[in-house]
Design a protein around this motif. Structure first.
Motif, PDB file in Angstrom:
ATOM      1  N   ASP B 153       0.856  -1.188   0.000  1.00  0.00           N
ATOM      2  CA  ASP B 153       0.000   0.000   0.000  1.00  0.00           C
ATOM      3  C   ASP B 153       0.895   1.243   0.000  1.00  0.00           C
ATOM      4  O   ASP B 153       1.580   1.516   0.999  1.00  0.00           O
ATOM      5  CB  ASP B 153      -0.906  -0.029   1.239  1.00  0.00           C
ATOM      6  CG  ASP B 153      -1.947   1.090   1.213  1.00  0.00           C
ATOM      7  OD1 ASP B 153      -1.601   2.224   0.790  1.00  0.00           O
ATOM      8  OD2 ASP B 153      -3.092   0.848   1.622  1.00  0.00           O
ATOM      9  N   VAL B 154       0.875   1.989  -1.120  1.00  0.00           N
ATOM     10  CA  VAL B 154       1.784   3.151  -1.233  1.00  0.00           C
ATOM     11  C   VAL B 154       1.410   4.280  -0.278  1.00  0.00           C
ATOM     12  O   VAL B 154       2.205   5.199  -0.077  1.00  0.00           O
ATOM     13  CB  VAL B 154       1.864   3.698  -2.695  1.00  0.00           C
ATOM     14  CG1 VAL B 154       2.420   2.649  -3.643  1.00  0.00           C
ATOM     15  CG2 VAL B 154       0.516   4.208  -3.179  1.00  0.00           C
ATOM     16  N   ASN B 155       0.229   4.192   0.335  1.00  0.00           N
ATOM     17  CA  ASN B 155      -0.164   5.244   1.271  1.00  0.00           C
ATOM     18  C   ASN B 155       0.064   4.901   2.739  1.00  0.00           C
ATOM     19  O   ASN B 155       0.142   5.800   3.577  1.00  0.00           O
ATOM     20  CB  ASN B 155      -1.628   5.637   1.051  1.00  0.00           C
ATOM     21  CG  ASN B 155      -1.774   6.448  -0.228  1.00  0.00           C
ATOM     22  OD1 ASN B 155      -0.930   7.296  -0.542  1.00  0.00           O
ATOM     23  ND2 ASN B 155      -2.809   6.161  -1.003  1.00  0.00           N
ATOM     24  N   THR B 156       0.182   3.606   3.042  1.00  0.00           N
ATOM     25  CA  THR B 156       0.414   3.230   4.449  1.00  0.00           C
ATOM     26  C   THR B 156       1.785   2.597   4.677  1.00  0.00           C
ATOM     27  O   THR B 156       2.221   2.439   5.813  1.00  0.00           O
ATOM     28  CB  THR B 156      -0.640   2.212   4.936  1.00  0.00           C
ATOM     29  OG1 THR B 156      -0.418   0.962   4.245  1.00  0.00           O
ATOM     30  CG2 THR B 156      -2.057   2.692   4.666  1.00  0.00           C
ATOM     31  N   GLY B 157       2.440   2.177   3.588  1.00  0.00           N
ATOM     32  CA  GLY B 157       3.749   1.531   3.735  1.00  0.00           C
ATOM     33  C   GLY B 157       3.660   0.057   4.108  1.00  0.00           C
ATOM     34  O   GLY B 157       4.691  -0.590   4.332  1.00  0.00           O
ATOM     35  N   ALA B 158       2.440  -0.499   4.197  1.00  0.00           N
ATOM     36  CA  ALA B 158       2.274  -1.883   4.661  1.00  0.00           C
ATOM     37  C   ALA B 158       2.108  -2.882   3.513  1.00  0.00           C
ATOM     38  O   ALA B 158       1.524  -2.573   2.475  1.00  0.00           O
ATOM     39  CB  ALA B 158       1.065  -1.963   5.589  1.00  0.00           C
ATOM     40  N   LEU B 159       2.598  -4.085   3.735  1.00  0.00           N
ATOM     41  CA  LEU B 159       2.387  -5.205   2.808  1.00  0.00           C
ATOM     42  C   LEU B 159       1.221  -6.057   3.284  1.00  0.00           C
ATOM     43  O   LEU B 159       1.071  -6.309   4.479  1.00  0.00           O
ATOM     44  CB  LEU B 159       3.629  -6.108   2.776  1.00  0.00           C
ATOM     45  CG  LEU B 159       4.883  -5.569   2.102  1.00  0.00           C
ATOM     46  CD1 LEU B 159       6.056  -6.482   2.428  1.00  0.00           C
ATOM     47  CD2 LEU B 159       4.683  -5.455   0.604  1.00  0.00           C
ATOM     48  N   ARG B 160       0.407  -6.509   2.336  1.00  0.00           N
ATOM     49  CA  ARG B 160      -0.674  -7.454   2.652  1.00  0.00           C
ATOM     50  C   ARG B 160      -0.427  -8.693   1.808  1.00  0.00           C
ATOM     51  O   ARG B 160      -0.254  -8.602   0.594  1.00  0.00           O
ATOM     52  CB  ARG B 160      -2.013  -6.829   2.292  1.00  0.00           C
ATOM     53  CG  ARG B 160      -3.214  -7.626   2.724  1.00  0.00           C
ATOM     54  CD  ARG B 160      -4.527  -6.927   2.376  1.00  0.00           C
ATOM     55  NE  ARG B 160      -4.815  -7.010   0.953  1.00  0.00           N
ATOM     56  CZ  ARG B 160      -4.746  -6.006   0.086  1.00  0.00           C
ATOM     57  NH1 ARG B 160      -4.400  -4.798   0.487  1.00  0.00           N
ATOM     58  NH2 ARG B 160      -5.030  -6.192  -1.185  1.00  0.00           N
ATOM     59  N   GLU B 161      -0.425  -9.847   2.430  1.00  0.00           N
ATOM     60  CA  GLU B 161      -0.137 -11.072   1.664  1.00  0.00           C
ATOM     61  C   GLU B 161      -1.333 -11.461   0.801  1.00  0.00           C
ATOM     62  O   GLU B 161      -2.491 -11.337   1.215  1.00  0.00           O
ATOM     63  CB  GLU B 161       0.240 -12.227   2.607  1.00  0.00           C
ATOM     64  CG  GLU B 161       0.710 -13.460   1.841  1.00  0.00           C
ATOM     65  CD  GLU B 161       1.730 -14.293   2.609  1.00  0.00           C
ATOM     66  OE1 GLU B 161       1.889 -14.095   3.831  1.00  0.00           O
ATOM     67  OE2 GLU B 161       2.375 -15.152   1.971  1.00  0.00           O
ATOM     68  N   VAL B 162      -1.055 -11.910  -0.417  1.00  0.00           N
ATOM     69  CA  VAL B 162      -2.100 -12.422  -1.308  1.00  0.00           C
ATOM     70  C   VAL B 162      -2.112 -13.936  -1.143  1.00  0.00           C
ATOM     71  O   VAL B 162      -1.130 -14.604  -1.450  1.00  0.00           O
ATOM     72  CB  VAL B 162      -1.795 -12.046  -2.781  1.00  0.00           C
ATOM     73  CG1 VAL B 162      -2.826 -12.655  -3.716  1.00  0.00           C
ATOM     74  CG2 VAL B 162      -1.739 -10.542  -2.948  1.00  0.00           C
ATOM     75  N   GLU B 163      -3.209 -14.453  -0.588  1.00  0.00           N
ATOM     76  CA  GLU B 163      -3.262 -15.900  -0.284  1.00  0.00           C
ATOM     77  C   GLU B 163      -3.693 -16.691  -1.513  1.00  0.00           C
ATOM     78  O   GLU B 163      -4.411 -16.224  -2.343  1.00  0.00           O
ATOM     79  CB  GLU B 163      -4.245 -16.161   0.864  1.00  0.00           C
ATOM     80  CG  GLU B 163      -3.974 -15.345   2.105  1.00  0.00           C
ATOM     81  CD  GLU B 163      -2.727 -15.795   2.883  1.00  0.00           C
ATOM     82  OE1 GLU B 163      -2.169 -16.858   2.543  1.00  0.00           O
ATOM     83  OE2 GLU B 163      -2.332 -15.069   3.802  1.00  0.00           O
TER      84      GLU B 163
END
Lengths: 163, 163
Positions: B153-163
């Protein structure tokens, strides 16, 4: 714990202190950097880039393949970059790699056909010089006002321009 | 002074304080990162990577093309990486890009044939998921012990895994 899990832990710390949201997709410097995937080459540190400054395109060897032409075309036509910086580097694994031998090893190990060539080269300066010419002469990349090539020395941190 | 000239000035300062010579070509974490060229995505910051830690492969969209397969094959067979981290991101210029329209524009503007496809996609999660499958099923990339996909997320800096 896998290396990937450790990187994800680092990302949680990154997200907690992240304060650079809201940047535009368009690179603020107007530069697209093309370089090798090598672990010793960090274009942000090498060029003093900040987040949002430049596109960065990387592959094995920093070779100007069709894929690089694709990425640069999108970079120039859709996101307004007008300068290209191509960076090869010293002690690159692709320099002097015996591609016939590597191809044989892959063939023996996998028994599979390949759609792609190895992309090895004899000399990094020559590879950079050819890459610059390939970009300059490409009909999709005419928006570039500047295309310059360099060799990065992984032991000194310095760039040397390839004339 | 061009943007490229400003980056070269920054490189001179970088080289003066550079103290990380002598690193090995083999990535110390055993990880290869594949991601988009986007200016807002810096894999080193996102994942807390230090110089020498990981290969980084980048193109427009972070799409798993033949070129990415080539780079990962060299990464695994020649430089010993065993984990792949594929990262798409929010508000990617390739997500939802009308490739027919863009192709027409390029055709009209250049009048030249293209050897490469645009590589746009409808949905970044789907693109990452397909990329993970393409890497996992590739006969040249069997040395990977782990292949995982994420959306940054370019606005929060966080990665979310794609399951």
């Amino acid at each position: 714990m896998s290396a990937t899990d450790r990187l994800l832990e680092a990302n949680r710390a990154h997200a907690e202190r992240f304060a650079r949201g809201g940047l535009e997709a368009r690179p603020s410097s107007g530069v697209a950097v093309v370089t090798c995937m090598d672990a010793r080459v960090d274009p942000y540190r090498i060029l003093g880039l900040e987040l949002g400054d430049a596109h960065v395109i990387r592959n094995a060897g920093g070779v100007v393949t069709d894929e690089v032409i694709r990425s640069l075309t999108i970079s120039q036509h859709k996101l307004g970059t007008t300068e290209v910086v191509l960076i090869g580097h010293t002690s690159c694994g692709l320099e002097g790699l015996d591609k016939d031998e590597f191809a044989s090893t892959l063939d023996e190990e996998t028994g599979q056909p390949r759609d792609w060539s190895i992309g090895a080269f004899e000399d990094v300066e020559e590879s950079v010089s050819q890459g610059v010419e390939r970009i300059k002469s490409n009909p999709f990349l005419t928006r570039a006002e500047s295309v310059r090539g360099f060799v990065y020395d992984v032991n000194t941190g310095a760039l040397r321009e390839v004339e």
